[in-house]
Design an enzyme around this catalytic site. Structure first.
Site, mmCIF file in Angstrom:
data_model
loop_
_atom_site.group_PDB
_atom_site.id
_atom_site.type_symbol
_atom_site.label_atom_id
_atom_site.label_comp_id
_atom_site.label_asym_id
_atom_site.label_seq_id
_atom_site.Cartn_x
_atom_site.Cartn_y
_atom_site.Cartn_z
ATOM 1 N N GLU A 41 -4.559 80.866 -46.671
ATOM 2 C CA GLU A 41 -3.162 81.333 -46.585
ATOM 3 C C GLU A 41 -2.295 80.167 -47.034
ATOM 4 O OE1 GLU A 41 -2.250 84.331 -45.855
ATOM 5 O OE2 GLU A 41 -3.963 85.221 -44.834
ATOM 6 N N CYS A 48 6.948 80.526 -45.083
ATOM 7 C CA CYS A 48 6.196 80.662 -46.341
ATOM 8 C C CYS A 48 6.702 81.838 -47.180
ATOM 9 C CB CYS A 48 4.702 80.781 -46.059
ATOM 10 S SG CYS A 48 4.318 82.084 -44.899
HETATM 11 P P1 NAD Z 1 -0.512 70.964 -45.075
HETATM 12 O O1 NAD Z 1 -1.317 71.448 -46.217
HETATM 13 O O2 NAD Z 1 0.109 69.632 -45.150
HETATM 14 O O3 NAD Z 1 -1.383 70.982 -43.728
HETATM 15 C C1 NAD Z 1 -2.028 72.129 -43.234
HETATM 16 C C2 NAD Z 1 -3.167 71.721 -42.327
HETATM 17 O O4 NAD Z 1 -4.203 71.122 -43.094
HETATM 18 C C3 NAD Z 1 -2.803 70.696 -41.272
HETATM 19 O O5 NAD Z 1 -3.424 71.061 -40.068
HETATM 20 C C4 NAD Z 1 -3.378 69.401 -41.818
HETATM 21 O O6 NAD Z 1 -3.694 68.467 -40.821
HETATM 22 C C5 NAD Z 1 -4.624 69.915 -42.510
HETATM 23 N N1 NAD Z 1 -5.140 69.099 -43.606
HETATM 24 C C6 NAD Z 1 -4.436 68.391 -44.515
HETATM 25 N N2 NAD Z 1 -5.271 67.841 -45.418
HETATM 26 C C7 NAD Z 1 -6.527 68.206 -45.070
HETATM 27 C C8 NAD Z 1 -7.817 67.949 -45.611
HETATM 28 N N3 NAD Z 1 -7.990 67.212 -46.715
HETATM 29 N N4 NAD Z 1 -8.886 68.482 -44.997
HETATM 30 C C9 NAD Z 1 -8.746 69.251 -43.892
HETATM 31 N N5 NAD Z 1 -7.548 69.512 -43.334
HETATM 32 C C10 NAD Z 1 -6.446 69.006 -43.921
HETATM 33 O O7 NAD Z 1 0.599 72.078 -44.864
HETATM 34 P P2 NAD Z 1 1.721 72.153 -43.758
HETATM 35 O O8 NAD Z 1 2.746 71.103 -43.980
HETATM 36 O O9 NAD Z 1 1.126 72.260 -42.418
HETATM 37 O O10 NAD Z 1 2.332 73.579 -44.053
HETATM 38 C C11 NAD Z 1 3.309 73.792 -45.025
HETATM 39 C C12 NAD Z 1 2.757 74.669 -46.120
HETATM 40 O O11 NAD Z 1 2.052 75.772 -45.578
HETATM 41 C C13 NAD Z 1 3.847 75.248 -46.981
HETATM 42 O O12 NAD Z 1 3.492 75.091 -48.323
HETATM 43 C C14 NAD Z 1 3.858 76.727 -46.598
HETATM 44 O O13 NAD Z 1 4.291 77.559 -47.652
HETATM 45 C C15 NAD Z 1 2.433 76.969 -46.224
HETATM 46 N N6 NAD Z 1 2.297 78.085 -45.295
HETATM 47 C C16 NAD Z 1 1.618 79.183 -45.708
HETATM 48 C C17 NAD Z 1 1.498 80.274 -44.849
HETATM 49 C C18 NAD Z 1 0.769 81.529 -45.261
HETATM 50 O O14 NAD Z 1 0.454 82.315 -44.385
HETATM 51 N N7 NAD Z 1 0.486 81.738 -46.528
HETATM 52 C C19 NAD Z 1 2.068 80.217 -43.590
HETATM 53 C C20 NAD Z 1 2.755 79.079 -43.212
HETATM 54 C C21 NAD Z 1 2.866 77.993 -44.068
#
Ligand code: NAD
Length: 498
Positions: free
Chosen positions: A240, A274
């Site tokens: 997602e 999002c």
């Molecule tokens: P992010 O990608 O920075 O982090 C998401 C999660 O991934 C966190 O828990 C982080 O600790 C973990 N993570 C980061 N790098 C990793 C790695 N290499 N390996 C494993 N885990 C890792 O995103 P964010 O700042 O939490 O969220 C913002 C983004 O999420 C925005 O782009 C938004 O559009 C998107 N989002 C999408 C949805 C959806 O349902 N499509 C919903 C909410 C947010």
């Protein structure tokens, strides 16, 4: 919220910069142990009846409902959104999704007898399709809807008979702990759902800990890293990922009536949603739309939601605000005209003025792609076909909306949009539908959450074929000419008569 040391997370209120709590990070070896423990307890859970599972889910649902107000305040303090928004956009949709799972999960997971096929008579015996739990789900979460986006898939994974090891975002560890406590105190068997805490390192440890399926919510870049690491291990996943949602405004759209919804759908959660509207394509003159959106943006009360009634809280962290501001300034450098906002608000907390940009060409949109904050960019296009082309030109394809009086034309345009969720004269709210599949396509990810589609992401279909002992079966050794010819003759007679 910021991570101050490797062994703990400092939970910071983004509206004040004040320390709310500290959460210990989970060492990598413990993550492995959590997954091993989950694997040990999952077989007992998968063999429970639906009514036993339902009883646990119902207890969780009731407890979440009873604690709804406290949840809204906790989300306000950790994420920075107004409590009313947390209640309407996070708590209530979670309750709806939980209720859907309690009411309809059993039916959606029930086994099915497969319909008769021609060949069955001669070769293929009767079959039953069952939805089997995948095993241990490794869930990596985001922070912007810390209850809805975590509790919903966890409950669905449990409903389907799985164990879950999940990592709340490091920016939502406090509400993550709260959710974990709620699950443990609602009768979820010990070890069946475990939370691990930390940032990317802990996420990487979870990906490598031997999970059976990943469920990732977050940005495209990290999502792809996680998918690559899972792919190397042959582990499937739901992804997602980010959106950059377009709104297509057709010539007959009544501006005055639609501006309030367009503005709300752009700036709710300080634009950190999002499926928030980020791009507006106006068929015709875009300036009046940009100026009206600018007027609403100017009127929004931005501030600490715990202190006074506000419409918009802060961005989640200082680094998120810096990144966002950089994208706004780059879009301006690419020729986008600033109608409103475009600057951080000084003082404690990471506030940013809701921003409206007006562009003549697509260049600025490219710089702004994936921006996660309060911004909307408006551009004029000559006709609906050009609006569709502009909307579909982005690699992001999560949600999209069409705004028009002529609903026939709106439906025609909607049918040509590449996105997981398309709305007509609406945005954001419908995507909380408890039984409609939520998710994107292209760079915005794959797999679904919510309803039957979401539930079945946590299962794999297993078909069991069964024949009566000694039932007629034409293809057995030794191959003789006569039985084969007889079978063919019978087959032709049954199914291939002229
Ligand atoms: P992010 O990608 O920075 O982090 C998401 C999660 O991934 C966190 O828990 C982080 O600790 C973990 N993570 C980061 N790098 C990793 C790695 N290499 N390996 C494993 N885990 C890792 O995103 P964010 O700042 O939490 O969220 C913002 C983004 O999420 C925005 O782009 C938004 O559009 C998107 N989002 C999408 C949805 C959806 O349902 N499509 C919903 C909410 C947010």
């Amino acid at each position: 919220m910021v991570t101050a040391a490797l062994d703990r997370i400092d939970v910071i209120n983004p509206a004040t910069g004040a320390l709310l709590a500290q959460v210990a990070t989970t060492p990598a070896e413990e993550v492995i142990e959590c997954v091993a423990r989950a694997r040990r307890v999952q077989p007992a859970w998968r063999s429970t009846s639906w009514s036993d599972r339902k009883a646990v889910l119902r207890t969780i649902w009731r407890r979440l409902a009873a604690e709804g107000d406290d949840w809204a305040v906790a989300i306000r303090d950790e994420i920075g959104k107004p409590a009313s928004e947390a209640l309407a956009g996070d708590v209530i949709p979670t309750l709806d999704a939980a209720r859907w799972t309690v009411r309809h999960g059993g039916g959606a997971l029930a086994s099915e007898r497969l319909g008769a096929g021609h060949q069955r008579l001669l070769q293929i015996p009767t079959a039953r399709l069952t939805h089997e739990p995948v095993g241990v789900i490794g869930m990596i979460g985001t922070w912007n809807y810390p209850l809805f986006l975590n509790a919903t898939p966890i409950l669905q994974a449990l409903a389907a008979g799985n164990a879950v090891v999940w990592k709340p975002s490091e920016l939502a560890s406090w509400t993550g702990q709260r959710l974990q406590r709620c699950l443990e105190e609602s009768g979820v068997p010990t070890g069946l759902v475990q939370a691990v805490y930390g940032g990317a390192d802990v996420g990487r440890a979870l990906v490598a800990a031997g999970i059976d399926k990943g469920f990732f919510t977050g940005g495209v870049e990290n999502g792809r890293r996680v998918l690559a690491a899972l792919g190397e291990r042959g582990v499937p996943a739901v992804a997602e990922l980010s959106g950059f949602d377009p709104a297509l405004v057709l010539p007959d759209a009544p501006r005055e009536a639609m501006i309030p919804t367009l503005a709300w759908a752009s700036f709710l959660g300080a634009g950190q949603t999002c499926v928030a509207i980020k791009r507006v394509y106006v068929v015709g003159d875009p300036r009046p739309w940009a100026e009206d959106l600018g007027s609403v943006a100017r009127s929004l009360r931005v501030g600490n939601p715990a202190e006074s009634p506000v419409d918009m809280g802060p961005l989640i962290s200082e680094s998120a605000r810096n990144r966002f501001d950089h994208q706004i300034q780059s879009a301006r450098a690419q020729g986008a005209q600033l109608i409103e906002g475009g600057a951080a608000v000084p003082g404690p907390g990471w506030f940013y003025r809701p921003t409206v940009l007006l562009a003549e060409g697509p260049e600025a949109e490219k710089t702004l792609a994936g921006a996660f904050g309060p911004v909307v960019i408006v551009r004029g296009v000559p006709n609906p076909a050009a609006a569709i082309e502009a909307a579909n030109s982005s690699v992001y394809a999560l949600g999209a909306s069409v705004w028009a009086k002529d609903r026939r034309l709106a439906r025609d345009v909607a049918a040509q949009l590449q996105a997981g969720m398309v709305t007509i004269n609406e945005a954001v709210t419908p995507t909380m539908h408890a039984s409609a599949p939520f998710g994107g396509t292209r760079a915005s990810g794959f797999g679904r959450t919510h309803g039957v589609w979401g539930l079945r992401e946590f299962t794999y279909p297993r078909v069991t074929y069964e024949r009566r002992p000694g039932g007629f079966r034409p293809q057995v050794f030794p191959y003789g000419v006569q039985p084969v010819e007889q079978a063919l003759r019978l087959y032709r007679w049954l199914f291939h008569r002229p």
